[in-house]
Design a protein around this motif. Structure first.
Motif, short mmCIF file in Angstrom:
data_model
loop_
_atom_site.label_atom_id
_atom_site.label_comp_id
_atom_site.label_asym_id
_atom_site.label_seq_id
_atom_site.Cartn_x
_atom_site.Cartn_y
_atom_site.Cartn_z
N ALA A 1 20.65 14.49 10.62
CA ALA A 1 21.19 13.35 9.89
C ALA A 1 22.58 13.05 10.39
CB ALA A 1 21.22 13.65 8.40
N PRO A 2 22.98 11.77 10.47
CA PRO A 2 22.14 10.61 10.19
C PRO A 2 21.51 10.03 11.46
CG PRO A 2 24.42 9.94 10.44
CD PRO A 2 24.35 11.41 10.78
N ALA A 3 21.60 10.75 12.57
CA ALA A 3 21.22 10.14 13.85
C ALA A 3 19.73 9.90 14.00
CB ALA A 3 21.73 11.02 15.00
N PHE A 4 18.91 10.91 13.67
CA PHE A 4 17.46 10.72 13.80
C PHE A 4 16.72 11.62 12.82
CE2 PHE A 4 18.69 14.04 16.73
CZ PHE A 4 17.73 15.01 16.53
N GLN A 5 15.52 11.20 12.45
CA GLN A 5 14.75 11.96 11.48
C GLN A 5 13.32 12.15 11.96
OE1 GLN A 5 15.93 8.72 10.06
NE2 GLN A 5 17.94 9.69 10.14
N ASP A 6 12.83 13.36 11.75
CA ASP A 6 11.41 13.63 11.83
C ASP A 6 10.81 13.16 13.16
OD1 ASP A 6 9.14 14.69 10.80
OD2 ASP A 6 8.50 12.82 9.83
N GLY B 1 19.78 6.68 18.25
CA GLY B 1 19.57 8.12 18.10
C GLY B 1 19.00 8.78 19.34
N ARG B 2 18.88 8.03 20.43
CA ARG B 2 18.27 8.57 21.65
C ARG B 2 19.08 9.74 22.19
NH1 ARG B 2 18.97 3.36 25.30
NH2 ARG B 2 21.01 4.32 25.22
N THR B 3 20.38 9.50 22.40
CA THR B 3 21.25 10.52 22.98
C THR B 3 21.32 11.74 22.07
OG1 THR B 3 22.55 8.86 24.10
CG2 THR B 3 23.60 10.98 23.73
N GLU B 4 21.46 11.46 20.75
CA GLU B 4 21.57 12.56 19.79
C GLU B 4 20.30 13.42 19.80
OE1 GLU B 4 22.24 9.42 19.31
OE2 GLU B 4 24.27 9.25 18.49
N LEU B 5 19.15 12.77 20.00
CA LEU B 5 17.89 13.51 20.05
C LEU B 5 17.88 14.47 21.23
CD1 LEU B 5 14.93 14.00 19.22
CD2 LEU B 5 14.29 12.02 20.62
N LEU B 6 18.26 13.97 22.40
CA LEU B 6 18.27 14.84 23.57
C LEU B 6 19.27 15.98 23.38
CD1 LEU B 6 17.99 12.65 26.80
CD2 LEU B 6 16.23 13.57 25.34
N ARG B 7 20.44 15.64 22.83
CA ARG B 7 21.46 16.67 22.64
C ARG B 7 20.98 17.76 21.68
NH1 ARG B 7 26.84 15.95 24.09
NH2 ARG B 7 27.43 17.23 22.33
N ALA B 8 20.26 17.36 20.65
CA ALA B 8 19.77 18.34 19.68
C ALA B 8 18.69 19.22 20.30
CB ALA B 8 19.24 17.63 18.44
N ILE B 9 17.81 18.63 21.12
CA ILE B 9 16.79 19.44 21.79
C ILE B 9 17.47 20.47 22.69
CG2 ILE B 9 14.91 19.40 23.49
CD1 ILE B 9 14.21 16.59 22.49
N ALA C 1 16.29 3.11 15.01
CA ALA C 1 17.01 3.57 13.82
C ALA C 1 16.69 5.02 13.51
CB ALA C 1 16.70 2.69 12.62
N GLY C 2 16.60 5.84 14.54
CA GLY C 2 16.43 7.27 14.34
C GLY C 2 15.02 7.76 14.14
N ARG C 3 14.03 6.85 14.25
CA ARG C 3 12.64 7.28 14.10
C ARG C 3 11.81 6.77 15.27
NH1 ARG C 3 11.45 9.09 8.96
NH2 ARG C 3 13.14 8.70 7.47
N LEU C 4 10.80 7.55 15.64
CA LEU C 4 9.90 7.07 16.68
C LEU C 4 9.04 5.97 16.07
CD1 LEU C 4 8.69 10.27 18.56
CD2 LEU C 4 10.46 8.65 19.19
N THR C 5 9.00 4.82 16.72
CA THR C 5 8.25 3.70 16.14
C THR C 5 7.03 3.32 16.97
OG1 THR C 5 9.80 2.23 17.25
CG2 THR C 5 10.17 2.64 14.92
N ALA C 6 6.96 3.77 18.20
CA ALA C 6 5.79 3.39 18.99
C ALA C 6 5.64 4.33 20.17
CB ALA C 6 5.94 1.96 19.50
N GLU C 7 4.43 4.36 20.71
CA GLU C 7 4.15 5.15 21.90
C GLU C 7 3.22 4.33 22.79
OE1 GLU C 7 2.46 8.96 21.11
OE2 GLU C 7 1.90 9.29 23.21
N PHE C 8 3.57 4.18 24.05
CA PHE C 8 2.74 3.39 24.96
C PHE C 8 2.39 4.22 26.18
CE2 PHE C 8 5.58 0.39 22.84
CZ PHE C 8 4.69 -0.54 22.34
N PRO C 9 1.10 4.40 26.46
CA PRO C 9 0.76 4.99 27.75
C PRO C 9 0.94 3.96 28.86
CG PRO C 9 -1.21 4.57 26.47
CD PRO C 9 -0.05 4.13 25.64
N SER D 1 16.75 20.33 10.95
CA SER D 1 15.46 20.96 10.70
C SER D 1 14.52 20.62 11.85
CB SER D 1 14.87 20.47 9.38
OG SER D 1 14.68 19.06 9.45
N GLY D 2 13.36 21.24 11.83
CA GLY D 2 12.40 21.02 12.88
C GLY D 2 12.42 22.16 13.87
N GLN D 3 11.46 22.15 14.79
CA GLN D 3 11.41 23.23 15.77
C GLN D 3 10.79 22.74 17.07
OE1 GLN D 3 7.95 25.18 13.06
NE2 GLN D 3 10.07 24.90 12.53
N LEU D 4 10.86 23.58 18.07
CA LEU D 4 10.23 23.22 19.34
C LEU D 4 9.65 24.44 20.01
CD1 LEU D 4 12.62 24.01 21.63
CD2 LEU D 4 13.57 21.91 20.74
#
Lengths: 513, 349
Positions: free
Chosen positions: A270-275, A295-303, A477-485, A311-314
């Motif tokens: 929080a507040p960068a990205f959720q779930d 939240g893209r950069t924050e996601l990579l940094r958290a990984i 806005a901090g959530r994954l909204t779509a996935e495209f192959p 929270s969460g795991q990998l």
């Protein structure tokens, strides 16, 4: 608004030479008319930045002279240039952290009353300057470091526009901006053009140059290749002039996707990205698209463990045990690497030679008995990588701060190539990198994928993602909204998904209609 | 080592020579300064240029040299250690008490002394790294704490030890320099080797150059930083042994202001106060410059105020020259001049 030979010459440079250890510019002529927007094109190290620094007084030429409005112009410093009405917005941000937005805007001419700063006037003027570049929502009193990179860039532009501005030089002004911000900037530039300001515009985004510039001068290896009207120049022409006779083949996409290598589940910070949950496979190039601040950069940094996730795991590879990295050390040990968005702050030892920068992530490799360094191996590694990535440097002993942006980025890539990580998190890997170097980086990414490495690529450049990736995730806005192959995406679909999260959010930073 | 790397590399020997040459020039410059000082003092005093002066200087500097070696590492990682003078005194006090009151032999007493210095250093490092507080503040606290400790341990009395420690500081027969000086020179060599040729030294330089990049390269900088402060404490303690040996007694007032002399020597040696760049051998040359200046000025009969005035000026001059050479705009200056400049009329609109 046309501005051809009829408009008066505002600025001219004659036979400009600049030598450091080797010539950077030789015999450069440039003429700029009032109300003309001139694009300056060229590959990395072609001399664009050096030329703009000379015009703006940051660097003095070895030979040659300049004329501004009919008078000899030889600025000894940036201050001289500013007083003569030549303003520059540099690629690197030059804001003073700790000061407010308003103070940064008027840093060298704070309004004064009885010797004290008149805050009232400062904030009023700042408000106006900010509105001009569309930063209405930014408070002049806000500390400048609280702004995103894109907004900071706009603050710099606002500062230049607020000064006496007859010649404006913009070096990669849009690298960190969203499309909407770019549009607003362009509207402002067109308004300035109408008032007779001459502009020199440097960008690697050729579409932009077609949209905003009147004329284009192409530099190659420190010489002017030619100047033409943009309307008579296709993108292919521009590329051809920049790279010389090398013809770029259209890239073919190959897929090397294999077994899962990184699985992320319900990661939140929080507040960068959720779930956020996703899986990357070996040999896969997974794109993450999203607006700046999504939240893209924050996601990579958290990984990567650079920031702590709430929270969460990998899972890495075949491991049963879920984990979360608390420090990049653990991530790197587990075979995860990260190329940061801000290479100067987070990626490079700027004052140090190329050799030290390529070895830093893998000093273990150089460890002899008792912790002594194997310098011969270090040098040969650095030379090998410099050759492999075509890093343009005098020698691997040259400090990276003397290299151009694209070559600096190659040094960061070289660091991780040496480490041979299994998963690479790439945050804006081609930001501020020219066409030729970009193609070389793409080739490297291709080769990495072919060797079974997983690449997670964050980029603001949708074309880049669509060209490179096997699959694209969209974060909004901090959530994954779509996935495209691959094959099922389009620019419109990606953009729609990128805005989706902001449509119903309560605090809507972007008003999409 | 690949035999064919020259064919793959974009390197040119001319540029490699250029970088090598700048490295050599940094030494040449300092040696020239030393030569100039010697020349000046020789012309001012006919008693200056002889072996006795040289050995006097050599036997005066072991403690400062040791402290400066530790300080070089601290500055290279971008920190500062203000506590070294007090830590030196506390370690010396421990040495005095265990030798005089408890009758320990020199070598075990020296171990206790080094342990005391190491402990102070580790404490410094642990608080700086653990609590994330600037080293300036933490070591400023330690400056007071260790000084207080030194007075407590000795009950504010100078402990006279005598012949048990003196041999360390007396000139070796035939050589003219003391064991302490020899050890100090060895410490300089080891320090230079560690900084340039070992993984640990490389981490120090990288941390000083850009700690965030180091972190993002997957390196935990915390252990390195703690070790550097521990080393500084250890060096100060060894300096304390030498100081005690020279005076034949442990003085709780020893080393007042020594941290500033050490920082001056390190900075004269071209180590950056911002971190990321430094050399232990050039620190040693910096120590020599300060010592020659002090001794020379004393011999030509300069008064104490005058000595301090000259020494201070030399320190500032050295840093100015260093900044020039690295073509660094001296940032605060630029900032201040910008803020003071009068505002043009353009901001009315």
């Amino acid at each position: 608004m046309t501005s051809g030979g009829s408009a008066p010459i505002l600025f001219a440079a004659h036979q400009i030479d600049k030598h450091y250890a080797s010539p950077v510019l030789s015999g450069v002529d440039l003429q700029l008319a009032a109300g003309e927007i001139r694009a300056l094109l060229g590959a990395n190290g072609a001399g664009k930045s050096t030329l703009s620094k000379i015009i703006s007084g940051l660097v003095q030429p070895t030979a040659g002279k300049m004329v501004l409005r009919g008078q000899v112009y030889a600025p000894a410093s940036k201050r001289d240039a500013e007083q003569a009405g030549v303003q520059i917005v540099q690629q690197e941000l030059n804001l003073v952290a700790g000061l407010s937005v308003a103070e940064n805007l008027f840093l060298n001419r704070l309004p004064r009353r009885f010797g004290c700063i008149s805050l009232q006037r400062l904030y009023r003027d700042a408000q106006q300057a900010l509105q001009r570049v569309g930063l209405d929502e930014v408070q002049p009193t806000a500390p400048v470091e609280s702004l995103g990179v894109g907004q900071q860039q706009l603050v710099e532009i606002a500062a230049a526009l607020a000064r006496d501005c007859r010649v404006l030089i913009l070096d990669e002004p849009t690298a960190a901006l969203t499309d909407r911000e770019i549009e607003r900037l362009f509207a402002q530039l067109r308004r300035l053009r109408a008032t007779g300001t001459g502009m020199i515009y440097i960008s690697h985004r050729l579409d932009e140059i077609r949209a905003i510039a009147d004329t284009a001068t192409v530099l190659r290896d420190g010489r002017v290749v030619g100047t033409s009207r943009v309307s008579e120049l296709s993108v292919a022409d521009m590329v051809r002039q920049m790279v010389g006779d090398v013809v770029a083949e259209p890239r073919r996409h190959r897929s090397y996707v294999g077994a899962p290598v990184l699985r992320v589940e319900s990661l939140s910070r929080a507040p960068a990205f959720q779930d956020v949950s996703f899986t990357v496979q070996r040999g896969e190039r997974l794109g993450i698209a999203g607006l700046i601040g999504s939240g893209r950069t924050e996601l990579l940094r958290a990984i990567f463990g650079a920031d702590r996730a709430d929270s969460g795991q990998l899972w890495i590879g075949e491991e049963r045990q879920p984990r979360r990295f608390e420090h990049p050390r653990q991530a790197v040990a587990a075979g995860v690497a990260m190329l940061t968005e801000d290479r100067k702050q987070d990626g490079l030892l700027l004052t140090k030679p190329v050799r030290l920068n390529t070895s830093i992530a893998f000093l273990k490799r150089l460890r002899h008995g008792w912790g002594t360094l194997n310098r011969a191996l270090e040098t040969s590694d650095a030379n090998r990588l410099a050759a492999k990535l075509s890093i343009k440097c005098e020698s691997v002993e040259q400090p990276v701060e003397e290299l151009s942006g694209g070559n600096q980025q190659k040094v960061v890539v070289a660091k991780w190539l040496l480490r041979d990580a299994e998963v690479l998190l790439l945050d804006e890997p081609t930001r501020g990198v020219d066409v030729a170097a970009r193609a070389q980086l793409y080739e490297q990414f291709d080769e990495l994928a072919a060797r079974g490495k997983a690449l997670v690529i964050v980029s603001s450049d949708l074309q880049e993602l669509m060209e490179l990736c096997d699959r694209i995730l969209v974060i909004s806005a901090g959530r994954l909204t779509a996935e495209f192959p691959r094959g099922q995406w389009s620019e419109e679909k990606l953009m729609a998904a990128a805005f989706q999260g902001y449509l119903h959010a309560e605090e809507c930073p972007l008003d999409v209609s | 080592m690949s035999p064919d790397h020259s064919s793959q590399a974009p390197a040119s020997t001319a540029t490699e020579r250029r970088f090598w040459l700048t490295g050599v020039l940094e030494y040449v410059g300092m040696l020239l300064v030393i030569a100039a000082l010697v020349l000046i003092f020789s012309s001012l005093s006919d008693r200056f240029l002889n072996l006795r002066t040289a050995t006097t200087i050599a036997n005066q500097i072991p403690d400062l040299t040791l402290v400066a070696v530790g300080m070089t590492f601290v500055l290279v990682i971008g920190g500062i250690d203000l506590s070294v003078g007090s830590v030196l005194a506390l370690s010396a006090a421990v040495l005095g008490v265990v030798m005089v009151d408890w009758q320990w032999p020199l070598w075990t007493a020296a171990l206790a002394c080094l342990g005391a210095g190491l402990l102070c250093g580790v404490l410094n490092g642990a608080v700086i790294v653990g609590a994330g507080i600037p080293s300036f503040i933490v070591t400023l606290g330690m400056l007071e704490i260790a000084r207080g400790g030194a007075y407590l341990v000795t009950q504010s009395q100078t402990k006279y030890i005598g012949a048990a420690v003196e041999p360390l500081a007396t000139p070796l027969p035939g050589v003219g320099v003391s064991t302490a000086f020899v050890i100090a020179v060895i410490a300089v060599c080891i320090g230079q080797f560690v900084l340039n040729r070992m993984v640990f030294g490389r981490y120090c330089i990288a941390i000083g150059a850009n700690e965030r990049a180091v972190k993002m390269s997957g390196i935990d900088s915390r252990p390195t930083r703690i070790i550097v402060f521990a080393l500084s404490g250890l060096c100060a303690a060894l300096g304390g042994v030498f100081h005690t040996a020279r005076l034949a007694s442990a003085d709780p007032n020893a080393g007042v202001g020594l941290e500033l002399a050490a920082i001056a020597a390190v900075v004269i040696g071209g180590t950056s106060l911002m971190g990321g760049r430094g050399s232990v051998t050039r620190t040693f040359l910096g120590v020599l410059i300060i010592a020659i200046l002090q001794t020379g000025l004393a011999q030509v009969g300069a008064t104490e105020p005058f000595k301090r005035l000259i020494t201070g000026a030399v320190i500032v001059l050295a840093v100015v020259i260093d900044a020039w050479r690295h073509r660094l705009p001296i940032q605060p200056w630029a900032g201040i001049s910008r803020l003071w400049s009068r505002s043009p009329t353009a901001d009315k609109g």
